[in-house]
Write a protein that holds these residues in place. Structure first.
Motif, PDB file in Angstrom:
ATOM      1  N   VAL A 126      -5.270  -6.545   7.939  1.00 54.83           N
ATOM      2  CA  VAL A 126      -5.508  -7.384   7.878  1.00 54.83           C
ATOM      3  C   VAL A 126      -5.589  -8.562   7.690  1.00 54.83           C
ATOM      4  N   ASP A 127      -5.191  -9.508   7.214  1.00 53.69           N
ATOM      5  CA  ASP A 127      -5.499 -10.529   6.304  1.00 53.69           C
ATOM      6  C   ASP A 127      -5.955 -11.693   6.974  1.00 53.69           C
ATOM      7  N   ALA A 128      -7.407 -11.753   7.442  1.00 51.89           N
ATOM      8  CA  ALA A 128      -7.491 -12.255   8.261  1.00 51.89           C
ATOM      9  C   ALA A 128      -7.735 -13.813   7.998  1.00 51.89           C
ATOM     10  N   ASN A 129      -7.124 -14.424   9.678  1.00 50.79           N
ATOM     11  CA  ASN A 129      -7.362 -16.095   9.226  1.00 50.79           C
ATOM     12  C   ASN A 129      -8.592 -16.739   9.982  1.00 50.79           C
ATOM     13  N   VAL A 149      -9.210  -2.115   8.293  1.00 53.68           N
ATOM     14  CA  VAL A 149      -9.237  -2.909   7.196  1.00 53.68           C
ATOM     15  C   VAL A 149      -9.081  -3.811   7.230  1.00 53.68           C
ATOM     16  N   ILE A 150      -9.906  -5.012   6.489  1.00 51.47           N
ATOM     17  CA  ILE A 150      -9.745  -6.256   6.129  1.00 51.47           C
ATOM     18  C   ILE A 150      -9.532  -6.794   5.050  1.00 51.47           C
ATOM     19  N   ALA A 151      -7.919  -7.438   4.627  1.00 51.18           N
ATOM     20  CA  ALA A 151      -8.000  -7.220   3.352  1.00 51.18           C
ATOM     21  C   ALA A 151      -8.495  -9.052   2.291  1.00 51.18           C
ATOM     22  N   ASP A 152      -8.101  -9.233   1.697  1.00 50.91           N
ATOM     23  CA  ASP A 152      -8.274 -10.885   1.040  1.00 50.91           C
ATOM     24  C   ASP A 152      -9.516 -11.661   1.879  1.00 50.91           C
ATOM     25  N   THR A 153      -9.661 -12.640   2.699  1.00 51.38           N
ATOM     26  CA  THR A 153     -10.419 -13.143   3.438  1.00 51.38           C
ATOM     27  C   THR A 153     -11.530 -12.719   3.741  1.00 51.38           C
ATOM     28  N   GLY A 154     -11.880 -11.818   4.134  1.00 53.02           N
ATOM     29  CA  GLY A 154     -12.594 -10.915   5.103  1.00 53.02           C
ATOM     30  C   GLY A 154     -12.636 -11.365   6.160  1.00 53.02           C
ATOM     31  N   CYS A 155     -13.705 -10.993   7.323  1.00 55.26           N
ATOM     32  CA  CYS A 155     -14.052 -11.101   8.682  1.00 55.26           C
ATOM     33  C   CYS A 155     -15.016  -9.961   9.791  1.00 55.26           C
ATOM     34  N   ASP A 156     -15.948 -10.757   9.986  1.00 56.72           N
ATOM     35  CA  ASP A 156     -17.228 -10.354  10.284  1.00 56.72           C
ATOM     36  C   ASP A 156     -17.251  -9.183  11.560  1.00 56.72           C
ATOM     37  N   ASN A 162     -13.933  -4.935   4.646  1.00 57.31           N
ATOM     38  CA  ASN A 162     -13.723  -5.355   4.146  1.00 57.31           C
ATOM     39  C   ASN A 162     -13.459  -5.242   2.645  1.00 57.31           C
ATOM     40  N   VAL A 163     -12.109  -5.849   1.976  1.00 54.52           N
ATOM     41  CA  VAL A 163     -12.126  -5.997   0.827  1.00 54.52           C
ATOM     42  C   VAL A 163     -11.607  -6.592   0.511  1.00 54.52           C
ATOM     43  N   VAL A 164     -12.053  -7.712  -0.197  1.00 50.81           N
ATOM     44  CA  VAL A 164     -12.573  -9.582  -0.928  1.00 50.81           C
ATOM     45  C   VAL A 164     -12.568  -9.697  -2.244  1.00 50.81           C
ATOM     46  N   LEU A 165     -11.596 -10.535  -2.574  1.00 52.67           N
ATOM     47  CA  LEU A 165     -12.332 -11.444  -3.325  1.00 52.67           C
ATOM     48  C   LEU A 165     -13.961 -11.508  -3.291  1.00 52.67           C
ATOM     49  N   ASP A 166     -14.554 -11.993  -4.193  1.00 54.70           N
ATOM     50  CA  ASP A 166     -15.562 -13.613  -3.704  1.00 54.70           C
ATOM     51  C   ASP A 166     -15.049 -14.523  -4.177  1.00 54.70           C
ATOM     52  N   ALA A 310      -6.001  -2.513  -0.550  1.00 63.29           N
ATOM     53  CA  ALA A 310      -6.724  -2.796   0.907  1.00 63.29           C
ATOM     54  C   ALA A 310      -6.271  -1.288   0.707  1.00 63.29           C
ATOM     55  N   LEU A 311      -4.987  -1.286   0.845  1.00 67.10           N
ATOM     56  CA  LEU A 311      -4.286  -0.318   1.297  1.00 67.10           C
ATOM     57  C   LEU A 311      -4.704   1.207   0.383  1.00 67.10           C
ATOM     58  N   ARG A 312      -4.787   1.007  -0.525  1.00 67.04           N
ATOM     59  CA  ARG A 312      -5.444   2.846  -1.632  1.00 67.04           C
ATOM     60  C   ARG A 312      -6.325   2.965  -0.512  1.00 67.04           C
ATOM     61  N   LEU A 313      -7.159   1.502  -0.277  1.00 59.81           N
ATOM     62  CA  LEU A 313      -8.966   2.338   0.289  1.00 59.81           C
ATOM     63  C   LEU A 313      -8.640   2.658   2.344  1.00 59.81           C
ATOM     64  N   ALA A 314      -7.364   2.213   2.325  1.00 63.18           N
ATOM     65  CA  ALA A 314      -7.682   2.725   3.545  1.00 63.18           C
ATOM     66  C   ALA A 314      -7.095   4.050   4.078  1.00 63.18           C
ATOM     67  N   VAL A 315      -5.901   4.145   2.761  1.00 61.16           N
ATOM     68  CA  VAL A 315      -5.679   5.021   3.080  1.00 61.16           C
ATOM     69  C   VAL A 315      -6.344   6.294   3.103  1.00 61.16           C
ATOM     70  N   ASN A 316      -6.784   6.108   1.802  1.00 64.65           N
ATOM     71  CA  ASN A 316      -8.204   7.016   0.924  1.00 64.65           C
ATOM     72  C   ASN A 316      -9.200   7.723   2.349  1.00 64.65           C
ATOM     73  N   MET A 317      -9.247   6.786   3.221  1.00 62.96           N
ATOM     74  CA  MET A 317      -9.986   6.963   4.280  1.00 62.96           C
ATOM     75  C   MET A 317      -9.721   7.348   5.464  1.00 62.96           C
ATOM     76  N   ALA A 318      -8.352   6.987   5.644  1.00 60.16           N
ATOM     77  CA  ALA A 318      -7.516   8.100   6.897  1.00 60.16           C
ATOM     78  C   ALA A 318      -7.429   8.843   6.471  1.00 60.16           C
ATOM     79  N   GLU A 319      -7.460   9.509   5.425  1.00 53.19           N
ATOM     80  CA  GLU A 319      -7.232  11.095   4.818  1.00 53.19           C
ATOM     81  C   GLU A 319      -8.879  11.054   5.739  1.00 53.19           C
ATOM     82  N   GLY A 320      -9.448  10.696   5.132  1.00 48.64           N
ATOM     83  CA  GLY A 320     -11.276  11.292   5.054  1.00 48.64           C
ATOM     84  C   GLY A 320     -12.098  11.681   3.830  1.00 48.64           C
ATOM     85  N   LYS A 321     -11.285  10.583   3.177  1.00 46.93           N
ATOM     86  CA  LYS A 321     -12.465  10.597   1.853  1.00 46.93           C
ATOM     87  C   LYS A 321     -13.294   9.845   2.263  1.00 46.93           C
TER      88      LYS A 321
END
Length: 376
Positions: A126-129, A149-156, A162-166, A310-321
């Motif tokens: 989700v690129d959160a609004n 997994v949240i991408a780009d904007t961050g979410c609470d 959250n995979v974001v830029l500062d 974010a997709l790279r991290l999500a897939v690796n997490m879903a695979e159990g890493k």
């Protein structure tokens, strides 16, 4: 590229029936029914709710907005990595859904709910609004055994990585450049992105922090350009119709070229502005430098590739890493952009941009090897 983690506040994790304090470690496990009836392994891992779906992975991506060159490039970047994973057999498929109304959180919550009820989708990005308005929809997805997994904007949303830029640090660096170029004194206009968007809010914090330290820097007018060149040009032209003495322009990615065009159409030129990390702006910037114009600019990429990361991290997490918590801060991985362009290193970016189309933005995302460095 050098990357490091930036501190953010620690989150309280509360997913399904689990409630734990910030910084607590995992140990408790549950099993949830995914949308297709398959079992998903669910456990708490630090501040992140770990969900390992069974069966083939199908990723749903809610982009939040569509139609801007930056957003289109983000979708292209996501697709490149998704196709890489699909060809390798690591995901079965992916689905991309844009908002009809850009930036609308209610519509995006409904998109997340559609993914939750979709029997195929078991990973949601989700690129959160909005930083809080999506929490209930995200929690429902997690309860259904779907990794979010949240991408780009961050979410609470509790428990979601959250995979974001500062964005505050990103804007701070830009505004500091403008301030220094003007010697700490000048009249500015600010064409911001989307009012209320988490990234735009975070960038406003950067603007406020720099201007607080430089009271002789004044924003004469501020208006939204919607992260769109045409809208930004129109917004800037409207301001210039009533405001003539402008020293500098604060703006954000994907709007600077439009703002510069508005100035040129009005027979004006700011002394300094925040530029776009794209070919169109750099082409005009080069012309002004070659002409010896009294003009300075800076350009710092806001990589559309953050969604691919974010997709790279999500897939690796879903695979159990398991994520390495020492490389996160709470439930956040902060991607720091290493490049920053001024007249001094203009040629480095120019060499890259000349090979791309006019809408291209300087870009980057984690390689698979770099992504794996974030796991144990």
């Amino acid at each position: 590229m050098k990357r490091k983690v930036v501190s953010v506040m620690c989150a309280v994790v509360m997913v399904a029936s689990l409630i734990v304090g910030c910084g607590s470690s995992g140990g408790k496990e549950e099993t949830k029914e995914s949308g297709d009836g398959a079992k998903a392994e669910v456990s708490l891992e630090g501040d992140i709710y770990k969900i390992i779906p069974e069966g083939d992975l199908v990723v749903g991506f809610s982009t939040g907005s569509s139609g801007t060159s930056w957003r289109d490039q983000m979708i292209d970047d996501f697709t490149i990595v998704a196709e890489e994973y699909k060809e390798a057999g690591r995901i079965k498929d992916y689905k991309i859904v844009n908002n009809t109304t850009n930036g609308d959180a209610t519509e995006q919550a409904n998109i997340i709910r559609d993914f939750t009820s979709d029997p195929e989708v078991n990973v949601i990005i989700v690129d959160a609004n909005d930083s809080t308005a999506l929490n209930e929809a995200i929690a429902d997805a997690q309860k259904a055994g779907k990794l979010v997994v949240i991408a780009d904007t961050g979410c609470d949303a509790p428990g979601a990585l959250n995979v974001v830029l500062d964005h505050t640090a990103w804007m701070t660096k830009n505004v500091e450049f403008v301030t220094e170029a003007l010697g700490g004194k000048g009249d500015l206009i600010y064409i911001n992105g989307l009012d209320g968007n988490p990234a735009d809010n975070a960038r406003q914090e950067g603007v406020d922090a720099v201007l607080k330290e430089n009271p002789d820097m004044k924003i004469l007018q501020k208006t939204s350009g919607g992260w769109d060149q045409t809208k930004a040009k129109e917004a800037c032209a409207q301001i210039l119709s009533t405001t003539q003495d402008v020293d500098g322009v604060l703006t954000q990615d994907g709007m600077a070229y439009g703002c510069l065009q508005a100035f040129q159409d009005a027979g004006m030129l700011p002394k300094v502005m925040i530029g776009d990390p794209g070919l169109s702006f750099f082409t005009e910037w080069k012309k002004l430098m070659d002409e010896g114009a009294d003009f300075q600019a800076c350009a710092q990429p806001n990589p559309p590739g953050v969604a691919a990361t974010a997709l790279r991290l999500a897939v690796n997490m879903a695979e159990g890493k398991e994520l390495d918590e020492s490389k996160l801060d709470g439930n956040t991985y902060s991607y720091i952009v290493g490049s920053f362009y001024t007249e001094e290193n203009f040629d480095e970016a120019w060499e890259i941009l000349q090979k791309e189309s006019g809408d291209y933005q300087l870009d980057e995302w984690l390689t698979e090897e770099e992504a794996l460095e974030l796991f144990k």
